[in-house]
Motif scaffolding. Structure first.
Motif, short mmCIF file in Angstrom:
data_model
loop_
_atom_site.label_atom_id
_atom_site.label_comp_id
_atom_site.label_asym_id
_atom_site.label_seq_id
_atom_site.Cartn_x
_atom_site.Cartn_y
_atom_site.Cartn_z
N THR A 140 0.73 -0.82 0.17
CA THR A 140 -0.18 -0.36 0.10
C THR A 140 0.69 1.03 -0.07
OG1 THR A 140 -1.85 -0.99 1.58
CG2 THR A 140 -1.92 1.00 1.06
N ILE A 141 2.09 1.27 0.84
CA ILE A 141 2.48 2.44 0.89
C ILE A 141 3.61 2.82 -0.28
CG2 ILE A 141 4.35 1.41 1.85
CD1 ILE A 141 3.09 4.95 3.01
N ILE A 142 3.69 1.87 -0.99
CA ILE A 142 4.73 2.34 -2.57
C ILE A 142 3.75 2.61 -2.92
CG2 ILE A 142 5.70 0.55 -4.68
CD1 ILE A 142 6.91 -1.16 -2.19
N LEU A 143 2.66 1.74 -3.23
CA LEU A 143 1.57 2.67 -4.31
C LEU A 143 1.41 3.73 -4.16
CD1 LEU A 143 -0.66 2.18 -6.92
CD2 LEU A 143 -2.21 1.46 -4.60
N VAL A 193 -7.15 9.43 -5.74
CA VAL A 193 -6.51 8.70 -6.32
C VAL A 193 -7.02 7.37 -5.20
CG1 VAL A 193 -5.24 7.84 -7.05
CG2 VAL A 193 -5.29 9.40 -7.67
N THR A 194 -6.75 8.58 -3.71
CA THR A 194 -6.41 7.42 -2.34
C THR A 194 -7.64 6.57 -2.16
OG1 THR A 194 -4.89 8.85 -1.66
CG2 THR A 194 -5.75 7.40 -0.11
N PHE A 195 -9.31 7.66 -1.95
CA PHE A 195 -10.53 7.19 -1.99
C PHE A 195 -10.96 5.94 -2.78
CE2 PHE A 195 -11.57 10.70 0.41
CZ PHE A 195 -12.38 10.09 1.36
N PHE A 196 -10.39 6.12 -4.30
CA PHE A 196 -10.33 5.29 -5.29
C PHE A 196 -9.83 4.04 -4.87
CE2 PHE A 196 -9.10 2.78 -8.94
CZ PHE A 196 -10.13 2.48 -9.22
N TYR A 197 -8.46 4.47 -4.66
CA TYR A 197 -7.65 3.21 -3.79
C TYR A 197 -8.07 2.17 -2.51
CZ TYR A 197 -4.60 -0.13 -1.06
OH TYR A 197 -4.30 -0.88 0.24
N TRP A 255 -6.31 -3.14 5.24
CA TRP A 255 -5.38 -2.91 3.75
C TRP A 255 -6.09 -1.32 2.95
CZ3 TRP A 255 -2.48 -4.85 -0.51
CH2 TRP A 255 -2.07 -6.03 -0.64
N TRP A 256 -7.53 -0.81 3.90
CA TRP A 256 -7.41 0.20 3.40
C TRP A 256 -8.33 1.03 4.43
CZ3 TRP A 256 -12.38 0.30 5.44
CH2 TRP A 256 -13.67 -1.07 5.51
N VAL A 257 -8.50 0.84 5.92
CA VAL A 257 -9.28 1.13 6.57
C VAL A 257 -8.57 2.74 7.07
CG1 VAL A 257 -8.40 0.14 8.97
CG2 VAL A 257 -10.98 1.07 8.74
#
Length: 326
Positions: free
Chosen positions: A133-136, A162-166, A180-182
């Motif tokens: 995630t951090i690399i992305l 883009v972060t919200f899309f992820y 992964w997302w919270v």
């Protein structure tokens, strides 16, 4: 413990950042240890994982934006090697070592690890989802902030989109684990904090205003939490790092050398600790005593992380010397 109230600064210096990272690295190990059998007394750390990781994300965004604010586009020169390379290379080393040791322990190779990663969000190295995630996020930062014709506010806005899309993609499409997302909004939160830091400092000048700001943000978090909406929880984890930073700015943080040491190897601790947790209760080695298990997990994690950091730093310095001599 001596506490001296601070009246102006709402930022983090390098030493305070290291102390915070050191404390967080301990908390994340305890959080993952509490999932082990017979360690129910560590349940106090059960819900600390997402807040801790949100602060790690925040510090990453904070550091990137602070450097970009000082250097501008020049900061993006050699960004992939300096920033992403420093994350990716240790991760590859630890992952390969873990897979080898896991094979020696179980005698099995998971040939489906790529499918497990893509379709189920199960990483080959335990608890290493953070790295992917951090690399992305770093790659998105590089791409967005490299757009010359966008002003800084539009760059930040695009990064947030883009972060919200992820988040939507990992949560609703891939249906990955909540981890992964919270807590990912901590990353743009750190970027926004640096961008508005001077304005925040003016509005929260003085200790009383800082405490009022903290109380207000805690109230916002409480309102979001009682909704029991996972989508609104995202904003709680975006605010927790801000509250933490404001609290730190209110006091003179004790300069614990042990925490500074751990902070310097916090990323390596994050990489190594999951492997230790699994392997020390594997097929050939299984430490039954809970207390002994915790001690050895921490001991091997910290020692391995230190030597890994030292080894990679030496290789990096040698590489730079060879490059400069050409």
């Amino acid at each position: 413990m001596k506490k001296e109230l601070q009246n102006s600064s709402i930022g983090l210096d390098i030493q305070s950042s290291m102390i915070l990272k050191g404390a967080l690295s301990l908390l994340i190990v305890f959080h993952h240890l509490q999932y082990s059998d017979g360690l129910s007394y560590l349940n106090v750390f059960k819900h600390i994982g997402a807040p801790v990781v949100s602060i790690f994300f925040f510090l990453s965004g904070y550091g990137l934006m602070l450097s970009y604010k000082k250097k501008g586009l020049l900061y993006l020169n050699d960004f992939w090697r300096k920033r992403i390379g420093s994350i990716l290379f240790p991760f590859i080393v630890v992952t390969l070592l873990y897979l080898f040791l896991d094979y020696l322990d179980k005698g099995l190779i998971n040939y489906n690890f790529f499918n497990d990663l893509i379709f189920r969000g199960i990483t080959p190295l335990p608890y290493s989802w953070f790295v992917f995630t951090i690399i992305l996020l770093y790659a998105v930062f590089y791409a967005v902030f490299h757009i010359n014709w966008l002003n800084i506010k539009w760059k930040i806005s695009l990064l947030i989109i883009v972060t919200f899309f992820y988040i939507f993609f990992t949560k609703s499409v891939l249906v990955y684990d909540r981890a992964w997302w919270v807590s990912v909004l901590g990353f743009p939160s750190g970027i926004l904090y640096v961008y508005y830091q001077e304005e925040i400092a003016v509005r929260l000048k003085g200790i009383s205003r800082k405490f009022l700001g903290i109380i207000f943000l805690l109230g916002v978090c409480a309102c979001l939490i009682i909704t029991k909406s996972e989508w609104l929880y995202l904003f709680v984890y975006a605010l927790i790092p801000v509250i933490t930073l404001l609290l730190i700015s209110c006091f003179d943080v004790p300069k614990f050398k042990s925490l500074i040491f751990l902070g310097d190897i916090s990323y390596e601790i994050y990489l190594v600790h999951g492997a230790c947790i699994v392997l020390l209760r594997g097929e050939h080695i299984y430490i039954r005593s809970g207390a002994l298990y915790i001690i050895i997990v921490f001991l091997i994690t910290i020692v391995t992380s230190f030597f890994l950091k030292s080894f990679l730093s030496t290789k990096k310095n040698n590489s730079h010397e060879n490059t400069s001599n050409r």
